[in-house]
Design a protein around this motif. Structure first.
Motif, PDB file in Angstrom:
ATOM      1  N   ILE A  65     -10.838  -2.317 -24.926  1.00 61.09           N
ATOM      2  CA  ILE A  65     -12.133  -1.925 -24.977  1.00 61.09           C
ATOM      3  C   ILE A  65     -12.962  -3.048 -25.722  1.00 61.09           C
ATOM      4  O   ILE A  65     -12.760  -3.757 -26.762  1.00 61.09           O
ATOM      5  CB  ILE A  65     -12.325  -0.636 -25.985  1.00 61.09           C
ATOM      6  N   TYR A  66     -14.020  -3.504 -25.087  1.00 55.36           N
ATOM      7  CA  TYR A  66     -14.872  -4.440 -25.526  1.00 55.36           C
ATOM      8  C   TYR A  66     -16.167  -3.807 -26.348  1.00 55.36           C
ATOM      9  O   TYR A  66     -16.884  -2.730 -25.657  1.00 55.36           O
ATOM     10  CB  TYR A  66     -15.498  -5.245 -24.589  1.00 55.36           C
ATOM     11  N   ARG A  67     -16.393  -3.961 -27.477  1.00 52.73           N
ATOM     12  CA  ARG A  67     -17.374  -3.401 -28.412  1.00 52.73           C
ATOM     13  C   ARG A  67     -18.391  -4.473 -29.002  1.00 52.73           C
ATOM     14  O   ARG A  67     -18.063  -5.314 -29.352  1.00 52.73           O
ATOM     15  CB  ARG A  67     -16.880  -2.749 -29.708  1.00 52.73           C
TER      16      ARG A  67
ATOM     17  N   GLU B 178     -19.821   0.194 -26.139  1.00 53.53           N
ATOM     18  CA  GLU B 178     -18.505   0.259 -25.707  1.00 53.53           C
ATOM     19  C   GLU B 178     -18.216   0.070 -24.326  1.00 53.53           C
ATOM     20  O   GLU B 178     -18.770   0.991 -23.276  1.00 53.53           O
ATOM     21  CB  GLU B 178     -17.610   1.474 -26.110  1.00 53.53           C
ATOM     22  N   VAL B 179     -17.354  -0.916 -23.841  1.00 54.39           N
ATOM     23  CA  VAL B 179     -17.140  -1.034 -22.658  1.00 54.39           C
ATOM     24  C   VAL B 179     -15.550  -0.963 -22.512  1.00 54.39           C
ATOM     25  O   VAL B 179     -14.846  -1.825 -22.813  1.00 54.39           O
ATOM     26  CB  VAL B 179     -17.595  -2.392 -21.943  1.00 54.39           C
ATOM     27  N   ARG B 180     -15.053   0.075 -21.705  1.00 60.10           N
ATOM     28  CA  ARG B 180     -13.658   0.136 -21.467  1.00 60.10           C
ATOM     29  C   ARG B 180     -13.254  -0.618 -20.214  1.00 60.10           C
ATOM     30  O   ARG B 180     -13.697  -0.441 -18.960  1.00 60.10           O
ATOM     31  CB  ARG B 180     -13.307   1.650 -21.100  1.00 60.10           C
ATOM     32  N   ALA B 181     -12.812  -1.915 -20.487  1.00 57.39           N
ATOM     33  CA  ALA B 181     -12.495  -2.910 -19.335  1.00 57.39           C
ATOM     34  C   ALA B 181     -11.233  -2.434 -18.681  1.00 57.39           C
ATOM     35  O   ALA B 181     -10.972  -3.032 -17.502  1.00 57.39           O
ATOM     36  CB  ALA B 181     -12.577  -4.456 -19.915  1.00 57.39           C
ATOM     37  N   LEU B 182     -10.183  -2.037 -19.403  1.00 55.83           N
ATOM     38  CA  LEU B 182      -9.144  -1.824 -18.845  1.00 55.83           C
ATOM     39  C   LEU B 182      -8.500  -0.605 -19.556  1.00 55.83           C
ATOM     40  O   LEU B 182      -8.487  -0.331 -20.510  1.00 55.83           O
ATOM     41  CB  LEU B 182      -7.934  -2.883 -19.056  1.00 55.83           C
TER      42      LEU B 182
ATOM     43  N   GLY C 147      -9.893  -6.328  -6.476  1.00 57.79           N
ATOM     44  CA  GLY C 147     -10.757  -5.151  -6.869  1.00 57.79           C
ATOM     45  C   GLY C 147     -12.200  -5.777  -6.946  1.00 57.79           C
ATOM     46  O   GLY C 147     -12.477  -6.690  -7.012  1.00 57.79           O
ATOM     47  N   PRO C 148     -13.171  -4.612  -7.013  1.00 60.65           N
ATOM     48  CA  PRO C 148     -14.449  -5.164  -7.082  1.00 60.65           C
ATOM     49  C   PRO C 148     -14.789  -5.765  -8.612  1.00 60.65           C
ATOM     50  O   PRO C 148     -14.105  -5.529  -9.471  1.00 60.65           O
ATOM     51  CB  PRO C 148     -15.289  -3.891  -7.147  1.00 60.65           C
ATOM     52  N   SER C 149     -15.910  -6.527  -8.417  1.00 59.81           N
ATOM     53  CA  SER C 149     -16.434  -7.401  -9.816  1.00 59.81           C
ATOM     54  C   SER C 149     -16.495  -6.044 -10.895  1.00 59.81           C
ATOM     55  O   SER C 149     -17.193  -5.057 -10.545  1.00 59.81           O
ATOM     56  CB  SER C 149     -17.822  -7.653  -9.441  1.00 59.81           C
ATOM     57  N   GLY C 150     -15.894  -6.357 -12.170  1.00 60.13           N
ATOM     58  CA  GLY C 150     -16.271  -5.716 -12.956  1.00 60.13           C
ATOM     59  C   GLY C 150     -15.186  -4.533 -13.339  1.00 60.13           C
ATOM     60  O   GLY C 150     -15.083  -3.862 -14.030  1.00 60.13           O
ATOM     61  N   SER C 151     -14.221  -4.584 -12.348  1.00 61.86           N
ATOM     62  CA  SER C 151     -12.792  -3.762 -12.411  1.00 61.86           C
ATOM     63  C   SER C 151     -11.776  -4.022 -13.409  1.00 61.86           C
ATOM     64  O   SER C 151     -10.808  -3.416 -13.502  1.00 61.86           O
ATOM     65  CB  SER C 151     -12.385  -3.743 -10.941  1.00 61.86           C
ATOM     66  N   GLY C 152     -11.832  -5.316 -14.000  1.00 61.39           N
ATOM     67  CA  GLY C 152     -10.778  -5.519 -15.087  1.00 61.39           C
ATOM     68  C   GLY C 152      -9.974  -6.459 -14.692  1.00 61.39           C
ATOM     69  O   GLY C 152      -8.939  -6.919 -15.495  1.00 61.39           O
ATOM     70  N   LYS C 153     -10.091  -7.544 -13.649  1.00 62.19           N
ATOM     71  CA  LYS C 153      -9.147  -8.520 -13.288  1.00 62.19           C
ATOM     72  C   LYS C 153      -9.106  -9.039 -14.226  1.00 62.19           C
ATOM     73  O   LYS C 153      -7.813  -9.702 -14.464  1.00 62.19           O
ATOM     74  CB  LYS C 153      -9.483  -8.698 -11.811  1.00 62.19           C
ATOM     75  N   SER C 154     -10.018  -9.971 -14.595  1.00 64.30           N
ATOM     76  CA  SER C 154      -9.937 -11.082 -15.373  1.00 64.30           C
ATOM     77  C   SER C 154      -9.505 -10.589 -16.914  1.00 64.30           C
ATOM     78  O   SER C 154      -8.765 -11.442 -17.614  1.00 64.30           O
ATOM     79  CB  SER C 154     -11.229 -11.883 -15.746  1.00 64.30           C
ATOM     80  N   THR C 155      -9.863  -9.552 -17.234  1.00 62.33           N
ATOM     81  CA  THR C 155      -9.232  -9.042 -18.555  1.00 62.33           C
ATOM     82  C   THR C 155      -7.873  -8.949 -18.440  1.00 62.33           C
ATOM     83  O   THR C 155      -7.158  -9.350 -19.209  1.00 62.33           O
ATOM     84  CB  THR C 155     -10.070  -7.733 -18.784  1.00 62.33           C
ATOM     85  N   LEU C 156      -7.323  -8.470 -17.335  1.00 60.74           N
ATOM     86  CA  LEU C 156      -5.952  -8.287 -17.398  1.00 60.74           C
ATOM     87  C   LEU C 156      -5.245  -9.735 -17.286  1.00 60.74           C
ATOM     88  O   LEU C 156      -4.211  -9.870 -17.976  1.00 60.74           O
ATOM     89  CB  LEU C 156      -5.403  -7.562 -16.180  1.00 60.74           C
TER      90      LEU C 156
HETATM   91  P1  ADP Z   1     -13.575  -8.583 -13.145  1.00 62.96           P
HETATM   92  O1  ADP Z   1     -12.804  -9.685 -13.463  1.00 62.96           O
HETATM   93  O2  ADP Z   1     -12.574  -7.300 -12.261  1.00 62.96           O
HETATM   94  O3  ADP Z   1     -14.747  -8.801 -12.400  1.00 62.96           O
HETATM   95  P2  ADP Z   1     -13.842  -8.232 -16.223  1.00 62.96           P
HETATM   96  O4  ADP Z   1     -12.341  -8.123 -16.512  1.00 62.96           O
HETATM   97  O5  ADP Z   1     -14.272  -9.564 -16.104  1.00 62.96           O
HETATM   98  O6  ADP Z   1     -13.819  -7.757 -14.449  1.00 62.96           O
HETATM   99  O7  ADP Z   1     -14.642  -7.194 -16.631  1.00 62.96           O
HETATM  100  C1  ADP Z   1     -13.913  -5.779 -16.690  1.00 62.96           C
HETATM  101  C2  ADP Z   1     -15.197  -4.932 -17.616  1.00 62.96           C
HETATM  102  O8  ADP Z   1     -15.249  -5.479 -18.922  1.00 62.96           O
HETATM  103  C3  ADP Z   1     -16.820  -5.328 -17.027  1.00 62.96           C
HETATM  104  O9  ADP Z   1     -17.551  -4.207 -17.250  1.00 62.96           O
HETATM  105  C4  ADP Z   1     -17.242  -6.355 -18.028  1.00 62.96           C
HETATM  106  O10 ADP Z   1     -18.755  -6.408 -17.986  1.00 62.96           O
HETATM  107  C5  ADP Z   1     -16.596  -6.263 -19.334  1.00 62.96           C
HETATM  108  N1  ADP Z   1     -16.437  -7.279 -20.020  1.00 62.96           N
HETATM  109  C6  ADP Z   1     -15.347  -8.302 -19.923  1.00 62.96           C
HETATM  110  N2  ADP Z   1     -15.678  -9.125 -20.767  1.00 62.96           N
HETATM  111  C7  ADP Z   1     -16.199  -8.778 -21.641  1.00 62.96           C
HETATM  112  C8  ADP Z   1     -16.699  -9.101 -23.217  1.00 62.96           C
HETATM  113  N3  ADP Z   1     -16.241 -10.220 -23.604  1.00 62.96           N
HETATM  114  N4  ADP Z   1     -17.670  -8.330 -23.712  1.00 62.96           N
HETATM  115  C9  ADP Z   1     -18.064  -7.173 -23.291  1.00 62.96           C
HETATM  116  N5  ADP Z   1     -17.563  -6.535 -21.868  1.00 62.96           N
HETATM  117  C10 ADP Z   1     -16.775  -7.459 -21.550  1.00 62.96           C
END
Ligand code: ADP
Ligand code: MG
Length: 248
Positions: free
Chosen positions: A27-29, A34-38, A55-64
């Motif tokens: 969760i990014y705060r 609050e954004v639940r990324a994963l 996965g689509p943009s914003g689906s959490g790939k980079s976060t994972l």
């Molecule tokens: P993807 O790589 O699939 O496009 P991300 O993992 O980058 O997705 O992001 C997943 C969600 O988390 C998105 O809604 C994004 O906006 C949010 N997010 C990613 N990084 C941050 C951050 N540092 N702060 C706040 N929200 C974030």
């Protein structure tokens, strides 16, 4: 309980996953938002596997991927790398983990413009134990004839191959690639993916590659589909295909 001794014991590294993620959430705060990324991601990745994350943009790939690579930490859940509990690691331990075990490739190459190809790659060999010779890494990405050139003299695809050489020269356990072809046209992108596939095959480096392009999924051992921060499904390919066999 009786235990039957195995006649042909399986070496632990064959069965033990490189990564074992359980209930990973992030969760990014920022302020009130609050954004639940994963959400509750469970995933095991075996040694030598080639995983494509779709996965689509914003689906959490980079976060994972960033959590797997120790660039980010989860808000909940656990992640093990071999015997190591990454979720219990200190910042200093994560730095060591990244330096010794992980090769990163991003959409942008981040090469040092004033250094040649060989010098860009050799920079890494100075800071890790047991690197491969810089020239070997350059050869593995097919850039031997260009090794004395500067980044500005290379195409985008060639610069990305330098970035791959720089990532593999430390003999990482895992190669994590976040949209490595995102800035490239499709033929060039294919060549870059071919290089990653060849490294996975020849050196056995576990690879996790994020892409928007579903057509490259055929290259993977398994394709993990993310949606809304969750694993939607995982598909195993019965036969891995070479990038040159895929049309896209
Ligand atoms: P993807 O790589 O699939 O496009 P991300 O993992 O980058 O997705 O992001 C997943 C969600 O988390 C998105 O809604 C994004 O906006 C949010 N997010 C990613 N990084 C941050 C951050 N540092 N702060 C706040 N929200 C974030
Ligand atoms: Mg991303």
């Amino acid at each position: 309980m009786s235990s039957t001794p195995s006649i042909h014991p399986v070496p632990a590294e064959v069965v033990a996953p490189v990564f074992c993620a359980r209930g990973l959430s992030k969760i990014y705060r920022s302020g009130e938002v609050e954004v639940r990324a994963l959400s509750e991601v469970d995933l095991d990745i075996a040694r030598g596997e080639f995983i494509v994350l779709l996965g689509p943009s914003g689906s959490g790939k980079s976060t994972l991927l960033n959590i797997l690579g120790g660039l980010d930490v989860p808000s909940a859940g656990s992640l093990r790398f071999g015997e190591h509990d990454l979720t219990a690691a200190t910042e200093a331990e994560l730095t060591t983990y990244r330096r010794e075990h992980v090769g990163f490739v991003f959409q942008f190459y981040n090469l040092i413009p004033s250094l040649t190809v060989r010098e860009n790659v050799a920079l890494v060999t100075d800071i890790v134990d047991d690197p491969m010779p810089a020239d070997e890494a350059i050869d593995r990405v097919g850039l031997t004839p260009r090794r004395d050139h500067f980044p500005a003299q290379l195409s985008g695809g060639e610069q990305q191959r330098v970035a791959i050489a720089r990532a593999i020269v430390k003999r990482p356990d895992v190669l994590l690639c976040d949209e490595p072809t995102g800035a490239l046209d499709y033929q060039t992108g294919k060549l870059v993916l071919e290089v990653i596939a060849r490294i996975n095959e020849e050196i056995g480096t576990t690879a996790v590659v994020i892409t928007h392009n579903a057509a490259i999924a055929g290259m993977a051992d398994r394709v993990v589909y993310l949606g809304d921060g969750r694993i939607q499904r995982v598909e195993a390919n019965r036969r891995k295909r070479k990038p040159s066999e895929l049309s896209w």
